[in-house]
Structure formats: C-alpha cells, structure tokens
Motif scaffolding. Sequence first.
Motif, PDB file in Angstrom:
ATOM      1  N   VAL A   1     123.085  32.314  66.211  1.00 25.58           N
ATOM      2  CA  VAL A   1     121.815  31.648  66.494  1.00 25.58           C
ATOM      3  C   VAL A   1     121.159  31.342  65.151  1.00 25.58           C
ATOM      4  N   HIS A   2     120.835  30.082  64.936  1.00 26.50           N
ATOM      5  CA  HIS A   2     120.139  29.692  63.709  1.00 26.50           C
ATOM      6  C   HIS A   2     118.778  29.098  64.043  1.00 26.50           C
ATOM      7  N   ARG A   3     117.861  29.236  63.092  1.00 29.15           N
ATOM      8  CA  ARG A   3     116.519  28.654  63.213  1.00 29.15           C
ATOM      9  C   ARG A   3     116.486  27.326  62.466  1.00 29.15           C
ATOM     10  N   TYR A   4     115.760  26.369  63.033  1.00 38.09           N
ATOM     11  CA  TYR A   4     115.594  25.049  62.436  1.00 38.09           C
ATOM     12  C   TYR A   4     114.101  24.799  62.307  1.00 38.09           C
ATOM     13  N   VAL A   5     113.632  24.823  61.053  1.00 40.62           N
ATOM     14  CA  VAL A   5     112.201  24.743  60.764  1.00 40.62           C
ATOM     15  C   VAL A   5     111.854  23.305  60.382  1.00 40.62           C
ATOM     16  N   PHE A   6     111.122  22.637  61.262  1.00 37.74           N
ATOM     17  CA  PHE A   6     110.627  21.275  61.021  1.00 37.74           C
ATOM     18  C   PHE A   6     109.203  21.402  60.508  1.00 37.74           C
ATOM     19  N   THR A   7     108.959  20.930  59.284  1.00 41.60           N
ATOM     20  CA  THR A   7     107.657  21.105  58.642  1.00 41.60           C
ATOM     21  C   THR A   7     107.116  19.760  58.178  1.00 41.60           C
ATOM     22  N   ILE A   8     105.856  19.516  58.485  1.00 41.95           N
ATOM     23  CA  ILE A   8     105.132  18.368  57.928  1.00 41.95           C
ATOM     24  C   ILE A   8     104.187  18.924  56.869  1.00 41.95           C
ATOM     25  N   HIS A   9     104.287  18.356  55.676  1.00 40.49           N
ATOM     26  CA  HIS A   9     103.450  18.761  54.547  1.00 40.49           C
ATOM     27  C   HIS A   9     102.437  17.644  54.293  1.00 40.49           C
ATOM     28  N   ALA A  10     101.160  17.989  54.253  1.00 42.20           N
ATOM     29  CA  ALA A  10     100.122  17.044  53.848  1.00 42.20           C
ATOM     30  C   ALA A  10     100.013  17.136  52.328  1.00 42.20           C
ATOM     31  N   LEU A  11     100.165  16.007  51.665  1.00 41.37           N
ATOM     32  CA  LEU A  11     100.183  15.991  50.205  1.00 41.37           C
ATOM     33  C   LEU A  11      98.939  15.344  49.619  1.00 41.37           C
ATOM     34  N   GLY A  12      98.561  15.792  48.441  1.00 47.63           N
ATOM     35  CA  GLY A  12      97.399  15.251  47.754  1.00 47.63           C
ATOM     36  C   GLY A  12      97.723  14.100  46.824  1.00 47.63           C
ATOM     37  N   VAL A  13      98.941  13.579  46.892  1.00 50.68           N
ATOM     38  CA  VAL A  13      99.360  12.422  46.098  1.00 50.68           C
ATOM     39  C   VAL A  13      99.943  11.369  47.035  1.00 50.68           C
ATOM     40  N   GLU A  14      99.820  10.108  46.645  1.00 53.57           N
ATOM     41  CA  GLU A  14     100.357   9.031  47.478  1.00 53.57           C
ATOM     42  C   GLU A  14     101.873   8.965  47.412  1.00 53.57           C
ATOM     43  N   VAL A  15     102.434   9.228  46.240  1.00 46.75           N
ATOM     44  CA  VAL A  15     103.872   9.096  46.039  1.00 46.75           C
ATOM     45  C   VAL A  15     104.355  10.256  45.181  1.00 46.75           C
ATOM     46  N   LEU A  16     105.436  10.888  45.600  1.00 44.69           N
ATOM     47  CA  LEU A  16     106.097  11.872  44.748  1.00 44.69           C
ATOM     48  C   LEU A  16     106.996  11.118  43.788  1.00 44.69           C
ATOM     49  N   ASP A  17     106.853  11.395  42.522  1.00 43.46           N
ATOM     50  CA  ASP A  17     107.628  10.704  41.497  1.00 43.46           C
ATOM     51  C   ASP A  17     108.981  11.391  41.343  1.00 43.46           C
ATOM     52  N   ILE A  18     109.876  11.098  42.295  1.00 41.55           N
ATOM     53  CA  ILE A  18     111.224  11.653  42.255  1.00 41.55           C
ATOM     54  C   ILE A  18     112.220  10.523  42.485  1.00 41.55           C
ATOM     55  N   PRO A  19     113.420  10.657  41.933  1.00 42.71           N
ATOM     56  CA  PRO A  19     114.418   9.599  42.141  1.00 42.71           C
ATOM     57  C   PRO A  19     114.964   9.627  43.567  1.00 42.71           C
ATOM     58  N   GLU A  20     115.505   8.517  44.015  1.00 44.39           N
ATOM     59  CA  GLU A  20     116.113   8.443  45.351  1.00 44.39           C
ATOM     60  C   GLU A  20     117.257   9.422  45.501  1.00 44.39           C
ATOM     61  N   THR A  21     117.842   9.831  44.401  1.00 48.71           N
ATOM     62  CA  THR A  21     118.969  10.769  44.418  1.00 48.71           C
ATOM     63  C   THR A  21     118.521  12.216  44.209  1.00 48.71           C
ATOM     64  N   ALA A  22     117.231  12.480  44.339  1.00 45.72           N
ATOM     65  CA  ALA A  22     116.713  13.835  44.105  1.00 45.72           C
ATOM     66  C   ALA A  22     117.364  14.849  45.032  1.00 45.72           C
ATOM     67  N   SER A  23     117.616  16.017  44.503  1.00 42.95           N
ATOM     68  CA  SER A  23     118.123  17.110  45.335  1.00 42.95           C
ATOM     69  C   SER A  23     116.992  17.620  46.221  1.00 42.95           C
ATOM     70  N   ASN A  24     117.358  18.317  47.273  1.00 42.46           N
ATOM     71  CA  ASN A  24     116.344  18.911  48.130  1.00 42.46           C
ATOM     72  C   ASN A  24     115.567  19.999  47.391  1.00 42.46           C
ATOM     73  N   ALA A  25     116.187  20.658  46.420  1.00 45.89           N
ATOM     74  CA  ALA A  25     115.484  21.659  45.618  1.00 45.89           C
ATOM     75  C   ALA A  25     114.381  21.000  44.791  1.00 45.89           C
ATOM     76  N   LEU A  26     114.691  19.885  44.142  1.00 49.02           N
ATOM     77  CA  LEU A  26     113.679  19.169  43.361  1.00 49.02           C
ATOM     78  C   LEU A  26     112.577  18.642  44.282  1.00 49.02           C
ATOM     79  N   ALA A  27     112.973  18.051  45.402  1.00 48.44           N
ATOM     80  CA  ALA A  27     111.979  17.542  46.350  1.00 48.44           C
ATOM     81  C   ALA A  27     111.088  18.689  46.838  1.00 48.44           C
ATOM     82  N   GLY A  28     111.697  19.831  47.166  1.00 47.03           N
ATOM     83  CA  GLY A  28     110.915  20.983  47.618  1.00 47.03           C
ATOM     84  C   GLY A  28     109.926  21.448  46.574  1.00 47.03           C
ATOM     85  N   PHE A  29     110.345  21.474  45.326  1.00 48.17           N
ATOM     86  CA  PHE A  29     109.431  21.857  44.245  1.00 48.17           C
ATOM     87  C   PHE A  29     108.243  20.904  44.183  1.00 48.17           C
TER      88      PHE A  29
END
Length: 179
Positions: A133-161
Amino acid sequence: MRLEFALACAATLVMSAPVVAGDFTLTSTDISEGAQLSAAQVFGGFGCSGGNVSPQLAWSDAPEGTKSFALTAYDPDAPTGSGWWHWSVVNIPASVSEFPSGISGALDNGALELVNDYGATGFGGACPPAGEVHRYVFTIHALGVEVLDIPETASNALAGFMINANTLGRTQITAVYTR
C-alpha cells in the motif's frame, strides 16, 4: 563546509514554509483523502494496467499575496530512498483554480509540466510493487512569485526546493493504492 551551509539553508527554508494557510482547500471529484485511487489514476506500464489519467483537482481560498500555484503528486513510500514524483506542475497562473480530469499534457495556460520519475513529462499514475500500500500526496502550493525561474528540464528536487522557498501556503489530499 559549503555543502553543510547549503543543506542547513535548505532545511531552514523547508521547515519555515507554512503547511496550511487559513481556509486554503484542495478538493477532487476523482480522489479522496485516505481512499484507494481508481484504475483511471493507475499507470499503464511497469506491470500496472491503468488509464494514467490525471485526476480532477480544484482549490480555493488561497492565501493573500498568491501570485501563482504549483502542483506536486508524490509517493513517499516508493522503495527508492527518495520517494517517487508522479507529477509536478509549476507556473500555474493565480487565475487558475481547477484542473479537469485528464488535463496533463494539454495545459495551455503557461503552466510547465516537469518530467516525472517514469521519465515522461506530465502525470504518471500509481504503480507500487505488488502487495504494498502506497500513499499518493497531491499538493497545491500557493506561491508568492508569478514564475519560478527554473529550466524546463529541472529535476523534481530543484523544483521542490524552489517551490518550498516561495510557498505561502499549501493544501493536500493523500490517497492510497495497492495492487
């Protein structure tokens, strides 16, 4: 020394980000808190037979100052040592408050879907090892910036940071799946 400092800074940012904000709420007609995901949200591959359809999600009452949203879907129980990223979407405009079922791969509002841990862009459904049995956590984050300055190829670790560094509040639904 630099690595220790960077890790300490990252830990501080993650720990200082609010978990919930006021009445910020996530709802879905496809998934429910603690309930088993349907076959529609199961991956079609890796030994699983499902529709691989992203669920309908709607959010409301975002914190004041929200300029954009990010969505993550994560399995903390995956036997990888780091979990499994099923879906990451960043740069969702503040005017958006719902994703219809099956929207992955068809976003046209400036949002950016990242590569999931299956190696494909967009939503990748549940597919835990048989009998687990695995858990699947769907999360919506409200951000204080309009755009995250990350490349389209960003890893999920970088995006999470970057998501956690800019989060004003978050809300989530945790569903489960076993096969």
